[in-house]
Design a protein around this motif. Structure first.
Motif, PDB file in Angstrom:
ATOM      1  N   THR A  98     -14.546 -63.132  -4.450  1.00 27.18           N
ATOM      2  CA  THR A  98     -15.253 -63.234  -3.010  1.00 27.18           C
ATOM      3  C   THR A  98     -16.067 -62.466  -1.934  1.00 27.18           C
ATOM      4  N   LEU A  99     -15.848 -61.253  -3.012  1.00 22.50           N
ATOM      5  CA  LEU A  99     -16.888 -60.061  -2.341  1.00 22.50           C
ATOM      6  C   LEU A  99     -18.810 -60.300  -2.563  1.00 22.50           C
ATOM      7  N   LYS A 100     -18.293 -60.658  -4.229  1.00 18.23           N
ATOM      8  CA  LYS A 100     -19.403 -60.593  -4.468  1.00 18.23           C
ATOM      9  C   LYS A 100     -20.686 -62.198  -3.699  1.00 18.23           C
ATOM     10  N   GLY A 101     -20.191 -63.069  -3.185  1.00 17.35           N
ATOM     11  CA  GLY A 101     -20.506 -64.107  -2.189  1.00 17.35           C
ATOM     12  C   GLY A 101     -20.978 -63.639  -0.841  1.00 17.35           C
ATOM     13  N   HIS A 102     -21.531 -61.969  -0.306  1.00 16.56           N
ATOM     14  CA  HIS A 102     -21.523 -62.156   0.597  1.00 16.56           C
ATOM     15  C   HIS A 102     -21.999 -60.392   0.380  1.00 16.56           C
ATOM     16  N   SER A 103     -22.888 -60.613  -0.552  1.00 12.17           N
ATOM     17  CA  SER A 103     -23.651 -59.585  -1.290  1.00 12.17           C
ATOM     18  C   SER A 103     -23.839 -58.052  -0.703  1.00 12.17           C
ATOM     19  N   PRO A 104     -22.263 -57.553  -1.269  1.00  7.27           N
ATOM     20  CA  PRO A 104     -22.156 -56.315  -0.565  1.00  7.27           C
ATOM     21  C   PRO A 104     -23.179 -54.555  -0.611  1.00  7.27           C
ATOM     22  N   GLU A 105     -23.648 -53.917  -0.721  1.00  7.40           N
ATOM     23  CA  GLU A 105     -24.183 -53.585  -0.795  1.00  7.40           C
ATOM     24  C   GLU A 105     -23.632 -52.006  -1.274  1.00  7.40           C
ATOM     25  N   LEU A 106     -22.036 -52.013  -0.782  1.00  2.00           N
ATOM     26  CA  LEU A 106     -21.463 -51.102  -0.923  1.00  2.00           C
ATOM     27  C   LEU A 106     -20.137 -50.800  -0.998  1.00  2.00           C
ATOM     28  N   ILE A 107     -19.327 -50.940  -2.019  1.00  2.00           N
ATOM     29  CA  ILE A 107     -17.713 -52.077  -1.676  1.00  2.00           C
ATOM     30  C   ILE A 107     -16.755 -50.100  -1.512  1.00  2.00           C
ATOM     31  N   PHE A 108     -16.348 -50.177  -0.366  1.00  3.57           N
ATOM     32  CA  PHE A 108     -14.988 -48.803   0.016  1.00  3.57           C
ATOM     33  C   PHE A 108     -13.151 -49.078  -0.217  1.00  3.57           C
ATOM     34  N   TYR A 109     -13.452 -48.481  -1.474  1.00  4.30           N
ATOM     35  CA  TYR A 109     -11.801 -48.760  -1.829  1.00  4.30           C
ATOM     36  C   TYR A 109     -10.909 -47.466  -1.265  1.00  4.30           C
ATOM     37  N   GLY A 110      -9.790 -47.869  -0.739  1.00  4.50           N
ATOM     38  CA  GLY A 110      -8.998 -47.140   0.214  1.00  4.50           C
ATOM     39  C   GLY A 110      -7.825 -47.397  -1.279  1.00  4.50           C
ATOM     40  N   GLY A 111      -7.390 -46.440  -1.644  1.00  2.00           N
ATOM     41  CA  GLY A 111      -6.452 -46.153  -2.961  1.00  2.00           C
ATOM     42  C   GLY A 111      -6.281 -45.524  -3.752  1.00  2.00           C
ATOM     43  N   ALA A 112      -5.682 -45.653  -5.152  1.00  4.21           N
ATOM     44  CA  ALA A 112      -6.044 -44.742  -6.124  1.00  4.21           C
ATOM     45  C   ALA A 112      -6.667 -44.550  -7.155  1.00  4.21           C
ATOM     46  N   GLU A 113      -7.196 -43.724  -7.860  1.00  2.22           N
ATOM     47  CA  GLU A 113      -7.743 -44.219  -9.292  1.00  2.22           C
ATOM     48  C   GLU A 113      -7.417 -45.196 -10.739  1.00  2.22           C
TER      49      GLU A 113
END
Length: 380
Positions: free
Chosen positions: A216-231
């Protein structure tokens, strides 16, 4: 029995009694500790426990005295399993067990509900929790070991836009108090700096398959993905991101800044960014000495959280000595007024809410399979 033997027996008996009296004169002061000690976050809990353990041992070695009597601090550890319900149960168990102060919990999701239990009992709590809500409940008993998500998320959000020039951003969080709180603060700062949030998605702290979310995110071409969570989630996310051919930079918080993240993500970890409170260990005011003592005591390298746990434990014990009391209501004012040099900072001090006054962070990047510090930033 000869007179000599009678004297010898009497002397031996007196020695035993004297020894017992000496032992009895040392007052035991119980400090509670809780963190995930089992499950996929157990490494965080052990890291935190090591820091607290070293602080207790170091402080006991000074033979502290309270009320004219030598005291010995002892740790009462509990496993909260990173579960909010278990956290509350553990909190009540520790309170009922007679603890005089609480060091923990680790997760915001366990620290927040547990804090109500400690507050009702009037027991000061210094937690690793970073969610803003932890110190915004109106309790006088809540204090932090690390900077809050408000400080960390806002600094990172501003940094990636103004310093890295990345303005098309997607955000994913794990719906925990920590992950969502960090993502919320990041989003606010990134938007304020001129970024466009192209998509925000959610997962949970047990998930390992992110292909649907990433597609889903790929379709929006983000330069950066921020993830809030653990390893446990960010590492497989990094791998799947590259498997889908996405070139987005992955950015996360301190729970992803671990050697295990690199191990789990493999080559996909390269280029990932993470933020961590304070300075790199080598640059911390007490870092080099702490590193040497930690490695000698535990036979392994210093991880992420132990120096902050060490400072938190020291602040609590010093407050008791300063107040000349280990009774919570008597030493709480001294704890709130803490102003001391620590391992992690030249000044460990709390504001009116219990947040740390100094809120700088360091940005790290995976380069050549290792976390390397990129830049240290002051709180904004």
């Amino acid at each position: 029995m000869t007179k000599y033997r009678l004297y010898s027996a009497a002397f031996a008996a007196a020695a035993v009694v004297g020894s017992s009296v000496a032992i009895a004169q040392v007052q035991d002061v119980k400090l509670g500790f809780a963190a995930p000690m089992t499950g996929n976050q157990a490494q965080y809990g052990k890291d935190m426990q090591n820091g607290v353990t070293l602080a207790v041992e170091d402080f006991n070695a000074t033979r502290p005295r309270i009320g004219g009597r030598e005291v010995r601090f002892s740790l009462v550890p509990e496993d909260d399993q990173a579960d909010p319900k278990a956290g509350s149960v553990v909190a009540q168990k520790l309170v009922d067990g007679g603890i005089k102060g609480m060091l923990g919990h680790f997760n915001s999701g366990t620290s927040i509900p547990a804090s109500a239990v400690y507050s009702r009992a009037g027991i000061p709590q210094i937690a690793m929790a970073t969610a803003p809500e932890y110190t915004r409940q109106g309790f006088k008993t809540t204090f932090r070991m690390m900077t809050s998500d408000t400080q960390q998320g806002s600094i990172v959000g501003h940094y990636v836009v103004t310093k890295l020039g990345l303005k098309r951003i997607a955000i994913v969080d794990d719906r925990t108090a920590y992950g969502q709180g960090l993502a919320d603060e990041f989003e606010k700062a990134a938007k304020a700096a001129g970024a466009t949030i192209v998509r925000r998605e959610y997962t949970n702290d047990k998930a390992v398959d992110f292909k649907a979310v990433l597609t889903t995110l790929k379709g929006h071409s983000p330069e950066l993905i921020f993830y809030g969570g653990a390893e446990a989630q960010s590492a497989p996310m990094a791998k799947q991101l590259r498997e889908l051919g996405m070139k987005s930079v992955l950015v996360s918080g301190e729970m992803s800044k671990t050697d295990n993240f690199i191990k789990l993500a493999g080559s996909a970890a390269e280029g990932a960014l993470c933020s961590l409170a304070g300075l790199p260990l080598e640059q911390m005011p007490g870092g080099p000495s702490y590193k040497q003592r930690y490695e000698k005591r535990f036979g392994g390298a210093v991880q992420t959280y132990s120096p902050y746990a060490y400072d938190g434990a020291m602040a609590m014990m010093k407050a008791m000595v300063q107040a000349n009391s280990f009774e919570p209501e008597k030493y709480l004012p001294a704890l709130a007024a803490t102003s001391m040099a620590g391992v992690t900072s030249k000044l460990i001090a709390y504001d009116a809410r219990g947040d740390l006054k100094e809120g700088g962070i360091t940005i790290y990047k995976v380069v050549g399979g290792k976390w390397e510090p990129v830049e240290s930033l002051s709180g904004r």
